[in-house]
Write a protein that holds these residues in place. Structure first.
Motif, PDB file in Angstrom:
ATOM      1  N   ASN A  27       0.724  -1.019   0.008  1.00 60.67           N
ATOM      2  CA  ASN A  27       0.162  -0.195  -0.036  1.00 60.67           C
ATOM      3  C   ASN A  27       1.017   1.227   0.070  1.00 60.67           C
ATOM      4  O   ASN A  27       0.500   2.176   0.749  1.00 60.67           O
ATOM      5  N   ASP A  28       1.924   1.247  -0.889  1.00 59.78           N
ATOM      6  CA  ASP A  28       3.009   2.105  -0.729  1.00 59.78           C
ATOM      7  C   ASP A  28       3.239   2.774  -2.331  1.00 59.78           C
ATOM      8  O   ASP A  28       3.117   1.881  -3.373  1.00 59.78           O
ATOM      9  N   PHE A  29       3.424   4.170  -2.490  1.00 57.91           N
ATOM     10  CA  PHE A  29       3.892   4.655  -3.869  1.00 57.91           C
ATOM     11  C   PHE A  29       4.783   5.784  -3.585  1.00 57.91           C
ATOM     12  O   PHE A  29       4.791   6.424  -2.687  1.00 57.91           O
ATOM     13  N   SER A  30       5.860   5.711  -4.360  1.00 63.50           N
ATOM     14  CA  SER A  30       6.944   6.911  -4.593  1.00 63.50           C
ATOM     15  C   SER A  30       6.919   7.486  -5.926  1.00 63.50           C
ATOM     16  O   SER A  30       6.592   7.035  -6.707  1.00 63.50           O
ATOM     17  N   GLU A  31       6.676   8.807  -5.572  1.00 59.65           N
ATOM     18  CA  GLU A  31       6.869   9.694  -6.759  1.00 59.65           C
ATOM     19  C   GLU A  31       8.119   9.718  -7.626  1.00 59.65           C
ATOM     20  O   GLU A  31       8.201   9.975  -8.678  1.00 59.65           O
ATOM     21  N   ALA A  32       9.193   9.204  -6.819  1.00 57.71           N
ATOM     22  CA  ALA A  32      10.465   9.207  -7.541  1.00 57.71           C
ATOM     23  C   ALA A  32      10.647   7.764  -8.428  1.00 57.71           C
ATOM     24  O   ALA A  32      10.253   6.985  -8.096  1.00 57.71           O
ATOM     25  N   TYR A  33      11.169   8.020  -9.581  1.00 59.95           N
ATOM     26  CA  TYR A  33      11.307   7.006 -10.289  1.00 59.95           C
ATOM     27  C   TYR A  33      12.692   6.419 -10.302  1.00 59.95           C
ATOM     28  O   TYR A  33      13.801   6.943 -10.741  1.00 59.95           O
ATOM     29  N   THR A  34      12.814   5.010 -10.144  1.00 63.17           N
ATOM     30  CA  THR A  34      13.839   4.250  -9.972  1.00 63.17           C
ATOM     31  C   THR A  34      13.749   3.163 -11.026  1.00 63.17           C
ATOM     32  O   THR A  34      12.910   2.082 -10.816  1.00 63.17           O
ATOM     33  N   PRO A  35      14.451   3.054 -11.989  1.00 61.47           N
ATOM     34  CA  PRO A  35      14.481   2.106 -13.095  1.00 61.47           C
ATOM     35  C   PRO A  35      14.593   0.601 -12.374  1.00 61.47           C
ATOM     36  O   PRO A  35      15.554   0.683 -11.534  1.00 61.47           O
ATOM     37  N   THR A  36      14.017  -0.201 -12.929  1.00 61.40           N
ATOM     38  CA  THR A  36      14.194  -1.638 -12.493  1.00 61.40           C
ATOM     39  C   THR A  36      15.189  -2.158 -13.362  1.00 61.40           C
ATOM     40  O   THR A  36      15.259  -2.486 -14.397  1.00 61.40           O
ATOM     41  N   ARG A  37      16.451  -2.423 -12.778  1.00 64.21           N
ATOM     42  CA  ARG A  37      17.804  -2.955 -13.454  1.00 64.21           C
ATOM     43  C   ARG A  37      17.593  -4.195 -13.250  1.00 64.21           C
ATOM     44  O   ARG A  37      18.737  -4.960 -14.288  1.00 64.21           O
ATOM     45  N   SER A  38      17.399  -5.121 -12.192  1.00 63.41           N
ATOM     46  CA  SER A  38      17.515  -6.453 -12.217  1.00 63.41           C
ATOM     47  C   SER A  38      16.173  -7.027 -11.485  1.00 63.41           C
ATOM     48  O   SER A  38      15.371  -6.513 -10.913  1.00 63.41           O
ATOM     49  N   ARG A  39      15.961  -8.362 -11.865  1.00 62.47           N
ATOM     50  CA  ARG A  39      14.617  -9.003 -11.604  1.00 62.47           C
ATOM     51  C   ARG A  39      14.774  -9.212  -9.992  1.00 62.47           C
ATOM     52  O   ARG A  39      15.867  -9.372  -9.256  1.00 62.47           O
ATOM     53  N   TYR A  40      13.128  -8.818  -9.481  1.00 58.90           N
ATOM     54  CA  TYR A  40      13.178  -8.685  -8.002  1.00 58.90           C
ATOM     55  C   TYR A  40      11.998  -9.758  -7.761  1.00 58.90           C
ATOM     56  O   TYR A  40      10.954  -9.639  -8.640  1.00 58.90           O
ATOM     57  N   VAL A  41      12.097 -10.653  -6.916  1.00 60.57           N
ATOM     58  CA  VAL A  41      10.877 -11.535  -6.529  1.00 60.57           C
ATOM     59  C   VAL A  41      10.214 -10.939  -5.214  1.00 60.57           C
ATOM     60  O   VAL A  41      10.835 -11.076  -4.176  1.00 60.57           O
ATOM     61  N   TYR A  42       8.996 -10.825  -5.582  1.00 57.32           N
ATOM     62  CA  TYR A  42       7.886 -10.526  -4.220  1.00 57.32           C
ATOM     63  C   TYR A  42       7.146 -11.755  -3.888  1.00 57.32           C
ATOM     64  O   TYR A  42       6.711 -12.372  -4.805  1.00 57.32           O
ATOM     65  N   ARG A  43       7.026 -12.244  -2.634  1.00 56.62           N
ATOM     66  CA  ARG A  43       6.417 -13.347  -2.169  1.00 56.62           C
ATOM     67  C   ARG A  43       5.340 -13.289  -1.143  1.00 56.62           C
ATOM     68  O   ARG A  43       5.107 -13.695  -0.197  1.00 56.62           O
ATOM     69  N   PRO A  44       4.117 -12.523  -1.502  1.00 59.17           N
ATOM     70  CA  PRO A  44       2.989 -12.378  -0.533  1.00 59.17           C
ATOM     71  C   PRO A  44       2.074 -13.573  -0.395  1.00 59.17           C
ATOM     72  O   PRO A  44       2.387 -14.283  -1.625  1.00 59.17           O
ATOM     73  N   SER A  45       1.536 -13.464   0.285  1.00 57.97           N
ATOM     74  CA  SER A  45       0.222 -14.682   0.555  1.00 57.97           C
ATOM     75  C   SER A  45      -1.043 -13.770   0.482  1.00 57.97           C
ATOM     76  O   SER A  45      -1.190 -12.659   0.843  1.00 57.97           O
ATOM     77  N   VAL A  46      -1.890 -14.517  -0.377  1.00 55.51           N
ATOM     78  CA  VAL A  46      -3.169 -14.009  -0.385  1.00 55.51           C
ATOM     79  C   VAL A  46      -4.246 -15.075  -0.401  1.00 55.51           C
ATOM     80  O   VAL A  46      -4.119 -16.188  -0.364  1.00 55.51           O
ATOM     81  N   ILE A  47      -5.386 -14.636   0.082  1.00 58.77           N
ATOM     82  CA  ILE A  47      -6.592 -15.459   0.230  1.00 58.77           C
ATOM     83  C   ILE A  47      -7.834 -15.154  -0.784  1.00 58.77           C
ATOM     84  O   ILE A  47      -8.106 -14.031  -0.819  1.00 58.77           O
ATOM     85  N   LEU A  48      -8.173 -16.047  -1.581  1.00 57.07           N
ATOM     86  CA  LEU A  48      -9.000 -15.866  -2.677  1.00 57.07           C
ATOM     87  C   LEU A  48     -10.389 -16.773  -2.235  1.00 57.07           C
ATOM     88  O   LEU A  48      -9.973 -17.949  -2.353  1.00 57.07           O
ATOM     89  N   ASN A  49     -11.575 -16.304  -1.909  1.00 56.16           N
ATOM     90  CA  ASN A  49     -12.604 -17.210  -1.890  1.00 56.16           C
ATOM     91  C   ASN A  49     -12.394 -18.253  -0.812  1.00 56.16           C
ATOM     92  O   ASN A  49     -12.631 -19.391  -0.933  1.00 56.16           O
ATOM     93  N   GLY A  50     -11.728 -17.940   0.353  1.00 59.74           N
ATOM     94  CA  GLY A  50     -11.280 -19.013   1.458  1.00 59.74           C
ATOM     95  C   GLY A  50     -10.102 -19.794   1.069  1.00 59.74           C
ATOM     96  O   GLY A  50      -9.714 -20.574   1.956  1.00 59.74           O
ATOM     97  N   ASN A  51      -9.525 -19.580   0.032  1.00 61.86           N
ATOM     98  CA  ASN A  51      -8.380 -20.371  -0.315  1.00 61.86           C
ATOM     99  C   ASN A  51      -7.164 -19.650  -0.323  1.00 61.86           C
ATOM    100  O   ASN A  51      -6.925 -18.471  -0.837  1.00 61.86           O
TER     101      ASN A  51
END
Length: 203
Positions: A27-51
């Motif tokens: 839930n975060d946004f930055s006005e400063a633009y930082t180019p993505t130079r290398s692959r980055y992995v995010y690992r959130p968990s989500v619940i969809l319809n009880g699963n």
């Protein structure tokens, strides 16, 4: 057992790929633009319809082309895991026609390189920067019809800056991916209300 879904987020420079991911998870946004130079992995968990689902979101730096082979994928560190993703989010800037052409090229390459070997992989085309609506290069309806009818992909517009439709686009993609997985497993379970509010929760 918690299912893991790998999602590759791809787009031209400056379209807001990282902003969309960070808005979804933190839930975060930055006005400063930082180019993505290398692959980055995010690992959130989500619940969809009880699963519960573990997401492996690949923030992919701009690549000149989709890796045509496993060897090409492993030679380029930016592409690791891209070929085997369960789903794709292709992001473009609604004010920049070149970024849309880039998405068109990558989408075609995904189809050519993956559909021949596996069943159709879910692709969601996302038009970001909806807050700059008046500067768009093509009416929303025209883009939506093109993407849905001709490309056979899902389509959502969002604003990473104002967190508008960011959760919705992930709900939409998860709904398509889970439904296709269910069909492939020949189960009779139907996905109900994947897009209803408050059915998808980030852990």
């Amino acid at each position: 057992m918690v299912e893991t879904l790998s999602i590759a987020v791809i787009g031209a420079p400056g379209v807001g790929k990282t902003s969309i991911i960070r808005q979804f998870i933190y839930n975060d946004f930055s006005e400063a633009y930082t180019p993505t130079r290398s692959r980055y992995v995010y690992r959130p968990s989500v619940i969809l319809n009880g699963n519960m689902y573990e997401l492996k979101i690949l923030d992919v730096p701009p690549i000149s082309s989709f890796p045509a082979s496993a060897s090409q994928e492993w030679l380029d560190l930016r592409c690791r895991g891209v070929r085997n993703a369960n789903a794709y989010i292709l992001v473009y800037d609604i004010c920049c026609v070149e970024s849309f052409e880039y998405v068109k090229m990558i989408k075609q390459q995904i189809v050519e390189n993956r559909y021949a070997h596996t069943s159709e992989v879910p692709i969601l085309v996302v038009g970001n920067k909806r807050d700059l609506q008046r500067q768009r290069f093509m009416p929303r309806r025209a883009v939506s019809v093109l993407v849905k009818k001709t490309w056979k992909c899902g389509y959502v517009e969002c604003s990473a800056k104002f967190n508008w439709h960011v959760v919705l686009l992930f709900k939409e993609l998860l709904g398509i991916a889970v439904a296709r997985g269910m069909r492939q497993n020949h189960t009779s379970i139907r996905l109900q209300g994947a897009l209803q509010r408050n059915r998808c929760t980030v852990m």
